[in-house]
Design an enzyme around this catalytic site. Structure first.
Site, PDB file in Angstrom:
ATOM      1  N   HIS A  83     -16.301  24.757  -6.945  1.00 17.36           N
ATOM      2  CA  HIS A  83     -17.051  25.918  -7.413  1.00 17.36           C
ATOM      3  C   HIS A  83     -16.033  27.021  -7.713  1.00 17.36           C
ATOM      4  O   HIS A  83     -15.440  27.582  -6.787  1.00 17.36           O
ATOM      5  CB  HIS A  83     -18.053  26.359  -6.346  1.00 17.36           C
ATOM      6  CG  HIS A  83     -19.082  25.308  -6.064  1.00 17.36           C
ATOM      7  ND1 HIS A  83     -19.569  25.029  -4.811  1.00 17.36           N
ATOM      8  CD2 HIS A  83     -19.715  24.445  -6.909  1.00 17.36           C
ATOM      9  CE1 HIS A  83     -20.457  24.056  -4.885  1.00 17.36           C
ATOM     10  NE2 HIS A  83     -20.561  23.681  -6.145  1.00 17.36           N
TER      11      HIS A  83
ATOM     12  N   GLU B 110     -15.336  30.472  -6.000  1.00 18.33           N
ATOM     13  CA  GLU B 110     -14.964  30.477  -4.581  1.00 18.33           C
ATOM     14  C   GLU B 110     -13.440  30.503  -4.450  1.00 18.33           C
ATOM     15  O   GLU B 110     -12.800  29.565  -3.981  1.00 18.33           O
ATOM     16  CB  GLU B 110     -15.615  29.274  -3.888  1.00 18.33           C
ATOM     17  CG  GLU B 110     -17.142  29.398  -3.929  1.00 18.33           C
ATOM     18  CD  GLU B 110     -17.899  28.104  -3.638  1.00 18.33           C
ATOM     19  OE1 GLU B 110     -19.127  28.088  -3.822  1.00 18.33           O
ATOM     20  OE2 GLU B 110     -17.261  27.107  -3.248  1.00 18.33           O
TER      21      GLU B 110
ATOM     22  N   HIS C 298     -14.589  25.389   0.354  1.00 14.40           N
ATOM     23  CA  HIS C 298     -15.580  26.194  -0.377  1.00 14.40           C
ATOM     24  C   HIS C 298     -15.701  27.599   0.199  1.00 14.40           C
ATOM     25  O   HIS C 298     -15.161  27.919   1.263  1.00 14.40           O
ATOM     26  CB  HIS C 298     -16.968  25.535  -0.267  1.00 14.40           C
ATOM     27  CG  HIS C 298     -17.107  24.295  -1.072  1.00 14.40           C
ATOM     28  ND1 HIS C 298     -17.819  24.242  -2.256  1.00 14.40           N
ATOM     29  CD2 HIS C 298     -16.621  23.044  -0.874  1.00 14.40           C
ATOM     30  CE1 HIS C 298     -17.768  23.017  -2.743  1.00 14.40           C
ATOM     31  NE2 HIS C 298     -17.046  22.265  -1.934  1.00 14.40           N
TER      32      HIS C 298
ATOM     33  N   GLU D 228     -16.469  25.849   4.803  1.00 14.35           N
ATOM     34  CA  GLU D 228     -16.974  27.060   4.142  1.00 14.35           C
ATOM     35  C   GLU D 228     -16.379  28.320   4.755  1.00 14.35           C
ATOM     36  O   GLU D 228     -16.334  28.476   5.973  1.00 14.35           O
ATOM     37  CB  GLU D 228     -18.508  27.132   4.280  1.00 14.35           C
ATOM     38  CG  GLU D 228     -19.258  25.977   3.634  1.00 14.35           C
ATOM     39  CD  GLU D 228     -19.474  26.154   2.140  1.00 14.35           C
ATOM     40  OE1 GLU D 228     -19.099  27.217   1.585  1.00 14.35           O
ATOM     41  OE2 GLU D 228     -20.018  25.209   1.514  1.00 14.35           O
TER      42      GLU D 228
HETATM   43 ZN    ZN Z   1     -19.032  25.844  -2.976  1.00 17.93          ZN
END
Ligand code: ZN
Length: 376
Positions: A167, A170, A260, A336
């Protein structure tokens, strides 16, 4: 006379009205080929010592509107030092209220990681003499998909795979990789030496260079969410996943970390593979050991807050960590970091940022070393 511009790497915003500094009307620009919107990055000129009130009028239709609660936008005069600026979210409108102290100032959703930084990262890694750079193929727009290989590459080595920034908004994910690489390539670091004695690392610092350049939040240039492409990637729509997956099938995988950022949760956490068909007690034990070692290595990491766990057999195998964990029956995590801050160790001036992500990337190697003897 005010001016807003976005013609640089990852630049993105829509300007609706710039005539009144007290009521600058902006909108989030969606990804180039998909409806996701949340990332913004623009330069404001001509506003020194003027109070600027900037409204994102479509903030309620962002990909993660809950991401605006307790969120502070980032600003910088030199694109090196980024700091938080007063930001509020009311009635569906995100508002930045800031009086810049210079005529040229940048605002962004999060501290960026530019295309030049990416190429410098590759150059520095290669220059260490410990890292081999390979080209796996080209993105939809013809950018390079590069793989960094560090280690002896012998059959008996454990194969550690790390991917970041599927992504593209990010950016903390690539900062994380910069920290991890810096430590791994430090010949004076005992953890790095012990790791490279038994393991070869395969690292993709940026899985989505097109999306990064375009200023996308979530998709590549063809509009594909790469972290939903792992079951059936194609060279046309998701070459970034297609080529990386091919290489994984060639090398094998003993540990996978997919890095992420999360728009909503103000914590650092991991999401495992408890919902994949091949999950078992061995993986569960490895997960517990990894999380304990990571928490010991970095007080930023915690395991209280995170995503709801998938029921047995119910995992979405189009996610990278689920597909890899299932296929290779290995320890496999989505990691994350927050866009907001780590609420357990908050920093009101800077929020979560590049440097803190970098430190977390350094620390994770201690957790990898802790589980190394049991990975296979
Ligand atoms: Zn992500």
């Amino acid at each position: 006379m005010l001016k807003i511009s976005t013609r640089f790497h990852a630049g993105s915003v829509i300007v609706n009205d710039l005539s009144d500094p007290q009521n600058i009307r902006l909108a989030l620009r969606p990804d180039n080929a998909a409806a996701f919107a949340q990332w913004f990055y623009f330069r404001l000129q001509g506003a020194a010592y003027q109070n600027c009130v900037m409204h994102f009028e479509n903030a309620a239709s962002a990909a993660y509107p809950e991401g605006w609660q307790d969120y502070q936008a980032r600003a910088s005069y030199d694109r090196q030092n980024w700091f938080c600026v007063p930001t509020s979210y009311e009635n569906g409108v995100l508002t930045i209220n800031h009086t810049p102290l210079s005529n040229s100032v940048y605002y962004a959703y999060f501290e960026p990681y530019s295309g030049e930084q990416h190429l410098n990262l590759l150059g520095d890694a290669q220059g260490s003499g410990l890292c081999q750079i390979d080209d796996l193929g080209s993105t939809v727009e013809g950018r390079d998909i590069n793989l960094l290989t560090i280690g002896n590459q012998v059959e008996s080595d454990l194969k550690i795979w790390i991917t970041a920034r599927q992504h593209p908004g990010e950016t903390m994910a690539e900062w994380f990789v910069e920290g991890l690489l810096g430590r791994l390539l430090d010949p004076q670091d005992p953890t790095a030496r012990a790791l490279l004695d038994q393991a070869t690392f395969y690292i993709v610092p940026n899985m989505n260079p097109d999306g990064a350049a375009l200023g996308n939040l979530r998709t590549n240039a063809a509009g594909a969410n790469l972290n939903r492409e792992w079951e059936n990637p194609t060279a046309e729509r998701s070459p970034e996943v297609f080529y990386v997956r091919e290489k994984m099938l060639e090398t094998g995988v003993d540990l996978f970390l997919d890095i992420h950022g999360d728009e909503s949760l103000p914590y650092i956490f991991v999401a495992g593979t408890e919902g994949v068909p091949t999950y078992n007690a061995r993986i569960a034990a490895l997960e517990n050991r990894f999380k304990a070692a990571f928490a010991a290595a970095s007080p930023d990491f915690q395991d209280e807050e995170g995503y709801p766990k998938a029921a047995p057999g119910q995992a979405d195998l189009s996610w990278a960590n689920n597909w890899v964990g299932n296929r290779f029956q290995c320890l496999s995590y989505t990691l994350e970091m927050p866009f907001k801050d780590n609420n357990n160790l908050p920093d009101d001036d800077f929020g979560w940022n590049g440097q803190r992500s970098l430190r977390l990337g350094e620390a994770v190697l201690s957790a990898v070393l802790a589980v190394l003897p049991d990975l296979r």
